[in-house]
Design a protein around this motif. Structure first.
Motif, short mmCIF file in Angstrom:
data_model
loop_
_atom_site.label_atom_id
_atom_site.label_comp_id
_atom_site.label_asym_id
_atom_site.label_seq_id
_atom_site.Cartn_x
_atom_site.Cartn_y
_atom_site.Cartn_z
N ALA A 96 17.80 -43.80 75.78
CA ALA A 96 17.49 -42.37 75.83
C ALA A 96 18.08 -41.62 74.65
O ALA A 96 17.51 -40.62 74.19
CB ALA A 96 18.00 -41.78 77.14
N TRP A 97 19.20 -42.10 74.12
CA TRP A 97 19.84 -41.42 72.99
C TRP A 97 19.02 -41.56 71.70
O TRP A 97 19.19 -40.75 70.77
CB TRP A 97 21.23 -42.01 72.75
N THR A 99 15.54 -41.87 71.65
CA THR A 99 14.14 -41.50 71.88
C THR A 99 13.95 -40.03 71.53
O THR A 99 14.57 -39.16 72.17
CB THR A 99 13.74 -41.74 73.35
N ASN A 103 16.05 -37.35 73.84
CA ASN A 103 17.49 -37.32 73.57
C ASN A 103 18.07 -35.91 73.52
O ASN A 103 19.27 -35.73 73.34
CB ASN A 103 17.83 -38.08 72.28
N PRO A 107 20.11 -37.63 78.10
CA PRO A 107 21.47 -38.20 78.11
C PRO A 107 22.49 -37.32 78.84
O PRO A 107 23.39 -37.83 79.51
CB PRO A 107 21.81 -38.32 76.62
#
Length: 200
Positions: A96-97, A99, A103, A107
């Motif tokens: 997720a960080w 994307t 992001n 997160p």
């Protein structure tokens, strides 16, 4: 649920906190040198700025790696402590960080979910406010950098805003790391399962 027994995240927490603090300080020096190069574009200033930027890149990469290793550990612990809690999958916790757009908000939610699952001592809304302040400072830093780089290059005011937000974000995430790590260590020491905590 993970087959590995949960381990205290305190050592990883200290490593991540130290690396993040160092990266934040390096970023201040990097920003000063970049502005100096913009105002006085000499060969010496270009060389110093490039060197400072390279050192900062090494520092921030180390901080990112250590933070994500810590986050993966506390996520695994949270799942073991609260099997029924809503925690992210291992891959998505990290993915997720990286994307785009995702992001910007996911997160933060993951950190909240992990915190809630870590201990019944998690306090809403106090702990949620702490995470929100960290996230706001981080986003403020990113926005100020974008504006400075694309619209007002060399602006001292925006430089001060960006670096103030960076230092604030580093300090706040250090507190977030400490809070979740301490909660998990206390829970692991007590060997008591965590009751689900409903979000506010």
């Amino acid at each position: 649920m993970s087959s590995k027994p949960p381990k205290s995240p305190l050592l990883l927490a200290r490593c991540a906190q130290t690396a993040i603090a160092a990266a934040a300080i390096l970023d201040v020096f990097r920003a000063i040198e970049l502005r100096n190069r913009f105002l006085h574009p000499t060969d010496a200033n270009r060389h110093t700025s490039a060197l400072m930027s390279q050192i900062f890149i090494y520092g921030i990469e180390l901080a990112i790696v250590l933070f994500l290793v810590w986050l993966a550990r506390v996520r695994r612990n949270a799942q073991a402590l609260s099997p029924q809690a809503n925690v992210p999958t291992p891959g998505w916790t990290i993915g997720a960080w990286f994307t785009p757009l995702v992001n910007l908000f996911v997160p933060r939610q993951f950190v909240l979910d992990i915190g809630r699952a870590s201990s019944s001592a998690w306090q809403e809304p106090k702990d949620r406010t702490l995470v929100n302040l960290w996230w706001a400072a981080w986003l403020g830093h990113m926005i100020a950098l974008l504006v400075t780089g694309n619209l007002v290059p060399g602006s001292l005011a925006l430089l001060v805003v960006a670096e103030t937000c960076m230092l604030a974000a580093a300090g706040l995430v250090g507190v977030v790391i400490e809070r979740i790590s301490t909660l998990q260590s206390a829970t692991l020491g007590a060997s008591v399962p965590v009751s689900p905590v409903a979000p506010a």
